[in-house]
Write a protein that holds these residues in place. Structure first.
Motif, PDB file in Angstrom:
ATOM      1  N   ILE A 101      41.245  37.791  43.187  1.00  0.00           N
ATOM      2  CA  ILE A 101      41.138  38.967  42.318  1.00  0.00           C
ATOM      3  C   ILE A 101      42.460  39.264  41.615  1.00  0.00           C
ATOM      4  N   SER A 102      43.379  38.285  41.666  1.00  0.00           N
ATOM      5  CA  SER A 102      44.643  38.433  40.941  1.00  0.00           C
ATOM      6  C   SER A 102      45.047  37.077  40.396  1.00  0.00           C
ATOM      7  N   THR A 155      39.440  30.707  38.561  1.00  0.00           N
ATOM      8  CA  THR A 155      40.666  31.478  38.694  1.00  0.00           C
ATOM      9  C   THR A 155      40.536  32.822  37.996  1.00  0.00           C
ATOM     10  N   CYS A 156      41.330  33.769  38.431  1.00  0.00           N
ATOM     11  CA  CYS A 156      41.287  35.142  37.928  1.00  0.00           C
ATOM     12  C   CYS A 156      42.335  35.336  36.836  1.00  0.00           C
ATOM     13  N   LEU A 157      41.955  36.065  35.795  1.00  0.00           N
ATOM     14  CA  LEU A 157      42.862  36.403  34.688  1.00  0.00           C
ATOM     15  C   LEU A 157      42.960  37.919  34.585  1.00  0.00           C
ATOM     16  N   GLU A 158      44.144  38.394  34.318  1.00  0.00           N
ATOM     17  CA  GLU A 158      44.333  39.843  34.210  1.00  0.00           C
ATOM     18  C   GLU A 158      44.070  40.358  32.794  1.00  0.00           C
ATOM     19  N   GLY A 204      35.396  34.899  30.598  1.00  0.00           N
ATOM     20  CA  GLY A 204      34.405  35.968  30.650  1.00  0.00           C
ATOM     21  C   GLY A 204      34.719  36.982  31.725  1.00  0.00           C
ATOM     22  N   PRO A 205      33.926  38.047  31.794  1.00  0.00           N
ATOM     23  CA  PRO A 205      34.177  39.112  32.766  1.00  0.00           C
ATOM     24  C   PRO A 205      34.069  38.620  34.210  1.00  0.00           C
ATOM     25  N   TYR A 258      39.164  39.083  34.340  1.00  0.00           N
ATOM     26  CA  TYR A 258      38.387  38.025  33.709  1.00  0.00           C
ATOM     27  C   TYR A 258      38.516  36.759  34.545  1.00  0.00           C
ATOM     28  N   ILE A 259      37.651  35.807  34.271  1.00  0.00           N
ATOM     29  CA  ILE A 259      37.727  34.532  34.990  1.00  0.00           C
ATOM     30  C   ILE A 259      37.548  33.389  33.999  1.00  0.00           C
ATOM     31  N   THR A 260      38.014  32.235  34.404  1.00  0.00           N
ATOM     32  CA  THR A 260      37.610  30.986  33.771  1.00  0.00           C
ATOM     33  C   THR A 260      37.391  29.977  34.880  1.00  0.00           C
TER      34      THR A 260
END
Length: 499
Positions: free
Chosen positions: A248-249, A265-268, A284-285, A292-294
């Motif tokens: 989540i980070s 992976t998580c994107l801020e 996307g969310p 966000y994630i990819t």
């Protein structure tokens, strides 16, 4: 007090009931029977998914009769949609991501609106697998069926509807339609107008972890659930697994080592760069607010090892069965501790990212008269890992960095493979106390909606714990590096020869 997580995949579903402290109370699994369809097509029968999910819920609930389920949530695969009529009847099978239909419709919409516009608004690279193109295909090729469609529901939405009678989806799954604005988090009316589709054909969108309603009385009785069981929005399987792994980070990623392998992976903040889309990644969310994630994936991971087990490794499989052990555990115990020196192109079912080439084929290079079964097996473990390392390299080119991995899924049971992964990727790899990250993620969402956990941070602190840790071995990194540089030349070489 108990929480129920449902994970619906393309080949089977599982349910897990946990208490609020993360103790697994029961679980169940069902495979779906194959769905007959035309040669070259790939479909899934929604009724089979629902019947299997219902059977898993009944089994899970019956196994812990003294633990009252307070809330449930759902993780599902994306893209495929269920068209239903005004009575909720299924009108057509879900068309899976590997099905080629929708290419003409994709080209039409891209010509009308522009490929870059579509990608920048939705955060997904242009591809015919997305729901909007399947809906357009059904309209253009099955107009009698399309005329009766009231809703196109993705599989989370469909299961929410079967359980609660409500039409609802979450942002992360809506994003897999290519009709959803990834930043504004609304159905994109300009895109839908360009496709000549009404926004009313899709479910109402809500944040993940939002109460939708209660399980319908007749369904509750049938499944053994309390009448006041809360139905909660979940999400697409990859971000749900990320949440269930504590991803989540930024900098942390979950590595789902299943039939396919997927690193999420998580994107801020959102990343919609040309480099991202050029490598066929999306943004996307997340199922976590304001994240966000990819994800990057290969289609042939566990599937490739299963092929090996059932063909080249038949005698080892028989030996393992006679000893009452897994064939993979036996193979792990016999391979050399050193890098194999072979290369395998693991595209035995086409490629995932960054190529997204359905015509890609596999190859094994470096064979000689001294090569053993175990050498080839180790090379397969290595080369699946090379493929995912290349994906991480491409993500870095788009400005997305992964510092460490948390491994989940069937492949995470292999300490041998996890050490290979740490060595090749030159990153620490950990396993988790609860390996079923997808169902744990939706259990967290159900618990947040029910007021058991304050937010995702608290749920992760309470429920996500590392089990084993693997650090890169400096003595092997250089040898793997040499083979990895060779590996990167393999796909274009084989593609050029085979074409």
């Amino acid at each position: 007090m108990a929480l129920l997580g449902i994970d619906a995949g393309t080949s089977g579903c599982k349910t897990t009931i946990l208490n609020e402290f993360g103790k697994v109370l029961s679980s169940a699994y069902r495979e779906y029977p194959p769905t007959p369809c035309k040669v070259g097509c790939s479909e899934i029968a929604p009724e089979n998914v629902w019947l299997s999910v219902a059977a898993c819920i009944r089994e899970s609930v019956a196994a812990c009769p003294n633990d009252r389920v307070q809330a449930l949530s759902i993780s599902s695969f994306g893209e495929a949609a269920v068209p239903i009529d005004s009575a909720g009847r299924v009108l057509y099978n879900g068309i899976l991501l590997t099905d080629p239909r929708g290419q003409e419709q994709m080209a039409t919409l891209a010509e009308r609106l522009g490929a870059q516009t579509l990608m920048q608004r939705t955060g997904v690279p242009l591809h015919p697998m997305y729901t909007i193109f399947r809906a357009m295909w059904l309209r253009d090729n099955q107009p009698e069926i399309f005329s009766r469609v009231v809703k196109f529901l993705q599989f989370e939405d469909y299961l929410i509807y079967k359980l609660s009678g409500e039409f609802a989806t979450d942002y992360s799954l809506a994003d897999r339609t290519m009709a959803f604005h990834a930043v504004d988090k609304v159905w994109d009316e300009e895109i839908l107008a360009g496709a000549n589709l009404s926004p009313d054909l899709f479910a109402h969108t809500l944040p993940s972890g939002t109460p939708v309603g209660l399980v319908q009385h007749t369904v509750a009785v049938e499944l053994g659930l309390p009448n006041d069981t809360l139905v909660v929005t979940g999400g697409h399987d990859q971000p749900c697994a990320a949440l269930g792994s504590g991803v989540i980070s930024a900098g942390l990623a979950v590595d789902g080592m299943g039939t396919a392998e997927c690193i999420t992976t998580c994107l801020e903040k959102p990343v919609f760069s040309p480099e991202l889309f050029a490598s066929n990644y999306h943004c996307g969310p997340h199922v976590v607010p304001n994240r966000y994630i990819t994800f990057a994936y290969t289609l042939s991971a566990g599937a490739l090892l299963q092929w090996f087990r059932d063909t080249i490794g038949r005698s080892e499989r028989a030996e393992a069965q006679a000893c009452g052990m897994s064939a993979y555990a036996l193979l792990d115990s016999r391979i050399s501790p050193e890098p194999s020196g072979l290369l395998v192109l693991p595209h035995f079912g086409g490629s995932g990212t960054p190529y997204l080439d359905p015509n890609a084929t596999g190859a094994i290079l470096g064979l000689n008269s001294r090569t053993t079964t175990y050498d080839i097996y180790r090379a397969m473990l290595e080369s699946i890992t090379y493929e995912m390392r290349y994906n991480l390299e491409c993500l870095e080119g788009a400005g997305i960095f992964v510092d460490s991995l948390r491994a989940v899924g069937g492949g995470a049971k292999s300490d041998v493979w996890l050490q290979i992964k740490a060595d090749i990727m030159n990153r620490p790899v950990s396993t988790l106390a609860i390996n079923e990250a997808g169902t744990l993620g939706v259990v967290m969402l159900a618990g947040i909606a029910a007021g058991i956990y304050r937010d995702a941070d608290e749920a992760c602190r309470l429920l996500v714990n590392e089990k084993h840790h693997f650090e890169p071995d400096p003595s092997r990194i250089e040898r793997y590096e040499e083979n990895y540089q060779r590996y990167k030349k393999l796909y274009p070489a084989v593609r050029d020869i085979w074409e």
